[in-house]
Each structure stands twice: as structure tokens, then as C-alpha cells.
Write an enzyme that holds these catalytic residues in place. Structure first.
Site, short mmCIF file in Angstrom:
data_model
loop_
_atom_site.label_atom_id
_atom_site.label_comp_id
_atom_site.label_asym_id
_atom_site.label_seq_id
_atom_site.Cartn_x
_atom_site.Cartn_y
_atom_site.Cartn_z
N ASP A 251 0.87 -1.16 0.00
CA ASP A 251 0.00 0.00 0.00
C ASP A 251 0.92 1.23 0.00
O ASP A 251 2.10 1.13 0.35
CB ASP A 251 -0.86 -0.06 1.27
CG ASP A 251 -1.60 1.23 1.50
OD1 ASP A 251 -2.20 1.74 0.54
OD2 ASP A 251 -1.59 1.72 2.65
N ARG A 252 0.40 2.39 -0.39
CA ARG A 252 1.26 3.57 -0.44
C ARG A 252 1.13 4.43 0.82
O ARG A 252 1.97 4.36 1.71
CB ARG A 252 0.93 4.40 -1.70
CG ARG A 252 2.03 5.38 -2.08
CD ARG A 252 1.58 6.38 -3.14
NE ARG A 252 0.74 7.43 -2.56
CZ ARG A 252 0.17 8.40 -3.26
NH1 ARG A 252 0.31 8.45 -4.58
NH2 ARG A 252 -0.56 9.32 -2.65
N ASP A 253 0.02 5.19 0.93
CA ASP A 253 -0.10 6.16 2.03
C ASP A 253 -0.22 5.44 3.39
O ASP A 253 -1.09 4.61 3.57
CB ASP A 253 -1.33 7.04 1.80
CG ASP A 253 -1.25 7.77 0.46
OD1 ASP A 253 -0.12 8.11 0.04
OD2 ASP A 253 -2.30 7.98 -0.18
N THR A 293 -2.31 1.10 -4.90
CA THR A 293 -2.85 2.21 -4.11
C THR A 293 -4.18 2.71 -4.66
O THR A 293 -4.34 2.86 -5.88
CB THR A 293 -1.79 3.35 -4.01
OG1 THR A 293 -2.37 4.47 -3.35
CG2 THR A 293 -1.29 3.80 -5.37
N GLN A 295 -6.47 5.69 -5.40
CA GLN A 295 -6.30 7.14 -5.54
C GLN A 295 -7.60 7.77 -6.03
O GLN A 295 -7.70 8.26 -7.16
CB GLN A 295 -5.12 7.44 -6.49
CG GLN A 295 -3.76 7.09 -5.90
CD GLN A 295 -3.47 7.85 -4.60
OE1 GLN A 295 -3.89 8.99 -4.42
NE2 GLN A 295 -2.76 7.20 -3.66
N LYS A 355 -9.34 -1.25 -3.79
CA LYS A 355 -9.27 -2.11 -2.61
C LYS A 355 -10.47 -1.78 -1.71
O LYS A 355 -10.80 -0.61 -1.62
CB LYS A 355 -7.95 -1.87 -1.84
CG LYS A 355 -6.70 -2.24 -2.63
CD LYS A 355 -5.41 -1.94 -1.84
CE LYS A 355 -5.09 -0.47 -1.80
NZ LYS A 355 -3.79 -0.12 -1.16
N ASP A 380 -1.88 -0.52 5.85
CA ASP A 380 -2.24 -0.02 7.18
C ASP A 380 -3.75 0.04 7.38
O ASP A 380 -4.22 0.63 8.33
CB ASP A 380 -1.62 1.37 7.40
CG ASP A 380 -2.20 2.40 6.45
OD1 ASP A 380 -2.67 2.01 5.36
OD2 ASP A 380 -2.20 3.60 6.80
#
Ligand SMILES: [Zn+2]
Length: 415
Positions: A251-253, A293, A295, A355, A380
Site C-alpha cells: 500500500d502507499r499512504d 494504491t 487514488q 481495494k 495499514d
């Protein structure tokens, strides 16, 4: 298809490892690098080889002879006077009547050549460059493309480059049409990159083929040692996309960069502590590092695709400075709820990629021949864990909650 292998380079920077043999004859696990490469080609049906040699070339010719001991047919082109690395191609013009593979023997590689060649045919350009992210983009030539992977710009290491860029490096493997050899060259020496390939940037006749397969230069004693270790551990062959791959989906953020809510401003993008070392470890492990991710800011009209790419360029540049890289980035630009000012109506849909749906992981598994049951999803939020479970991956949550993940951790570094 004919294969031209350029084996004439001098290995000055690696002379502490081997000073009296040409670079392609340096041994890895008891066999010259060039022999490993010839085996890789032969196993995939590429048996018609031309090897260009110069410096200490007799050592190569004495070893491989006509190739029959190695199951291939080898012709040699001996450069008597230095012709530059592409000069030999013009001398060989009569033998190169169809598209051919041109490989630089200074690197060790094990790739799915048929996949590469099929891509070239599908794109229909004059040249296809094999491109990949590497651990030192800051001192490598970079390739910039449009969304169709047509090469727009070729930036050599001495050229000025933007502050943030995608980690996409030319690996020295190419499929080339003989039409390229109609280029009028007036100099005696011909430099492949600068005189033949770079001028094709922006003409829509040259494409980039992105692949995470193993291609590494062994130009310094350190890099030579790491290639030997990878070879011993089976990582060189394992990354051939013909074989099933393992991935760590990220995952990114909140996983890679600091969570700031919806990230809209590139200045808010900041890597979390330890992330670079963690991703470097993934790179060295043989797992693919793939970002997945959501977005929705794209659908909501808050960030354009261009701005999102620039944010990802910042991520790749920051990672690249410390020797880490991601193999691919997938993002879902959609969002199901309508009613935002400035939204993009065609992206306001219930898609299969957002997701907790596993669409991005499944797409990546098709693109890179990934065995999802041997792969991990790390994130997260509950969405990340659900997407991982739906895709059949193992999962790790950065946080404290229980969403039925396999592992619970404080950070990517801990994982
Ligand atoms: Zn989507």
C-alpha cells in the site's frame, strides 16, 4: 531470429577481479558469463549468434569456437580497428536482413526473450529497448516515455534531468530492425546509444519494454560480487518471467509515505523512516516490490494523472537515491460516490480495482506471472488486508487492529 552479442568492451573498472581476460569471460560459478548467456538463449530457441569481439577476442573465439559444443551456431566479427560499439553492425549489414536481438555482454542477464520479442512485434517500432528500475538511477541513462511506452526522451547520465523522475533505465538489451542501419553516419566510429538510438526518441519508432527480470552490470568489483551471490542463490534465473514470481504488494499512504489524509500536494509526500532500507531488502530478496494504491483523488478531480505521476516520480527518486526501487505501481483512479465538485464522471464507477477488491493484485499477477499464494500484501488499513486475502496472498497489517491478517507489525521496516 539472429542475435548479435557485443563482447568487445574492455573491463577496466573490474580489472582487479580479472585483468587478463575479456569481461564476458569472467567466471560466475565456474562458467564464463557469456556461456551462461548463450545457454539462456539456446534454451529459448535462439541459436543463430554473431559475436563481435575486439580486445582479447581470441580468448572468446578459442573457447566457444563455432558454438557446436554449446548447441548454437556462432559467427564472429573481429574489430581490427576500433569502430565504436555499433560500427560492427554496419559491417554486418548483409547478414542482418530481419529484426534481430542486440545484447551487451557486459551485463549478466536471464530474461524471457520470446516475451520481449513478442512485445516488439506488437508495438511495431524500429527499436524496442529493455528497460527496468535499478539501484543507481542517479548515474544511469534514463528513458522517458508516453503512456503507450513510446520513447519521448533519452537522457544520458551526463544530461540534465528533472528533479523527480521515474526509475527507468536502459539495460543494454534491444530488438532492432535492420532499417536502423540505413541511418547515414559520417563518422568512422559509431556509438550505438548516442548516434543510432537516442535520435529515435520522440519519433514514435522506439518503445520501452519494462521488465523486472534480472539484468545487472558487473562493472565494479562490488557489483561483480553481488551478481555472484545472486547467481549462487538462484535469483538470476528465478526472475525470468517464464518462471512464477513472488511479490510483496505495498500500500502507499501510511505504508511507504507518511499518512496525511488524501495526498494532493507533492510537497506533503514524505517517506516513512526505514522504508528505503525495507524496500532495498525486498529488492535483494528476489521478491518483486509492487505498489497498489487507491487514488480516488483522481475521480474526485482533486489531482490529475500528471500530478499523480509526478508524486510517484518523487517516490521513485527518493528511493533511488538510496539504492531502492519498486518494480511496478498500480493505482485505482476510481471512486464510487458521486457529488463532488470538479469530479470526473467516467471514473465515478464501482470498479474491480479499488481495494478491498483484489483487482490490482490480480492484474499484476497476470502481468508478471505472480504466484499470489506465495506473495504478501502489506498495508495499514482493513481494505489492504481484505484485498490481500481475496487475492489469496498472505497479509501483514501495519497497526493494532485484527482484520485476520497473518502478521501485525509497526512498520514496513519491521516486516
Ligand atoms: Zn478502480
Amino acid at each position: 531470429m539472429k542475435v548479435v552479442i557485443m563482447a568487445g568492451g574492455r573491463g577496466t573498472r573490474i580489472s582487479s577481479v580479472a585483468s587478463d581476460i575479456p569481461k564476458p569471460m569472467i567466471k560466475i560459478e565456474g562458467k564464463p558469463v557469456l556461456e551462461h548467456e548463450i545457454e539462456c538463449l539456446k534454451n529459448q530457441g535462439y541459436t543463430d549468434l554473431i559475436i563481435t569481439v575486439s580486445h582479447l577476442g581470441n580468448i572468446i573465439m578459442d573457447y566457444f569456437k563455432d558454438g557446436s559444443d554449446f548447441g548454437v551456431n556462432i559467427e564472429y566479427f573481429v574489430e581490427e580497428t576500433p569502430l565504436g560499439n555499433a560500427g560492427a553492425l554496419f559491417q554486418l549489414k548483409d547478414k542482418l536482413k530481419e529484426d534481430f536481438l542486440l545484447l551487451n555482454a557486459d551485463a549478466i542477464f536471464d530474461i524471457d526473450f520470446n516475451r520481449f520479442v513478442n512485445y516488439h512485434k506488437q508495438k511495431g517500432g524500429l527499436v524496442t529497448l529493455f528497460t527496468h528500475p535499478n539501484s543507481h538511477p542517479y548515474d544511469s541513462g534514463l528513458i522517458f516515455t508516453d503512456e503507450n511506452n513510446s520513447v519521448l526522451k533519452w537522457s544520458a547520465k551526463e544530461d540534465e534531468r528533472p528533479e523527480f523522475y521515474r526509475n527507468r533505465v536502459n539495460a543494454g538489451l534491444h530488438v532492432i530492425s535492420p532499417k536502423v542501419l540505413d541511418t547515414v553516419i559520417t563518422t568512422e566510429k559509431v556509438d550505438l546509444d548516442r548516434q543510432l538510438l537516442k535520435p529515435l526518441a520522440g519519433t514514435n519508432q522506439m518503445y520501452a519494454y519494462d521488465s523486472p527480470e534480472y539484468v545487472k552490470d558487473m562493472g565494479t568489483p562490488d557489483r561483480y560480487e553481488s551478481v555472484c551471490n545472486d547467481f549462487k542463490a538462484g535469483r538470476v534465473q528465478a526472475k525470468n518471467l517464464h518462471n512464477k514470481q513472488k511479490a510483496i504488494f505495498l500500500d502507499r499512504d501510511g505504508t511507504i509515505n507518511k499518512y496525511v489524509g488524501f495526498l494532493r500536494d507533492i510537497n506533503d509526500f514524505e517517506l516513512l523512516p526505514g522504508v528505503t532500507q525495507a524496500i532495498k531488502k525486498i529488492n535483494e530478496s528476489g521478491y518483486l516490490a509492487i505498489v497498489v494504491t487507491n487514488q480516488p483523488v483522481i475521480a474526485r478531480g482533486e489531482v490529475t494523472i500528471g500530478q499523480l505521476n509526478e508524486i510517484h516520480n518523487k517516490m521513485e527518486t527518493l528511493l533511488g537515491k538510496e539504492g531502492a526501487y519498486v518494480d511496478a505501481i498500480y493505482y485505482c483512479p476510481h471512486h464510487p460516490h458521486k457529488g463532488y465538485e470538479g469530479e470526473v464522471p467516467e471514473l465515478k464507477i464501482n470498479c474491480e480495482c479499488r481495494k478491498p477488491k483484489p483487482g490490482m493484485l490480480i492484474q499484476a499477477s497476470k502481468d508478471f506471472n505472480i504466484d499470489l499464494s506465495k506473495s504478501w500484501m502489506i498495508g495499514d488499513s482493513e481494505n489492504d488486508i481484505q484485498a490481500g486475502i481475496s487475492a489469496g496472498c498472505m497479509t501483514a497489517l501495519i497497526g493494532k487492529d485484527n482484520f485476520n491478517q497473518n502478521k501485525t507489525i509497526d512498520s514496513l521496516k519491521e516486516f
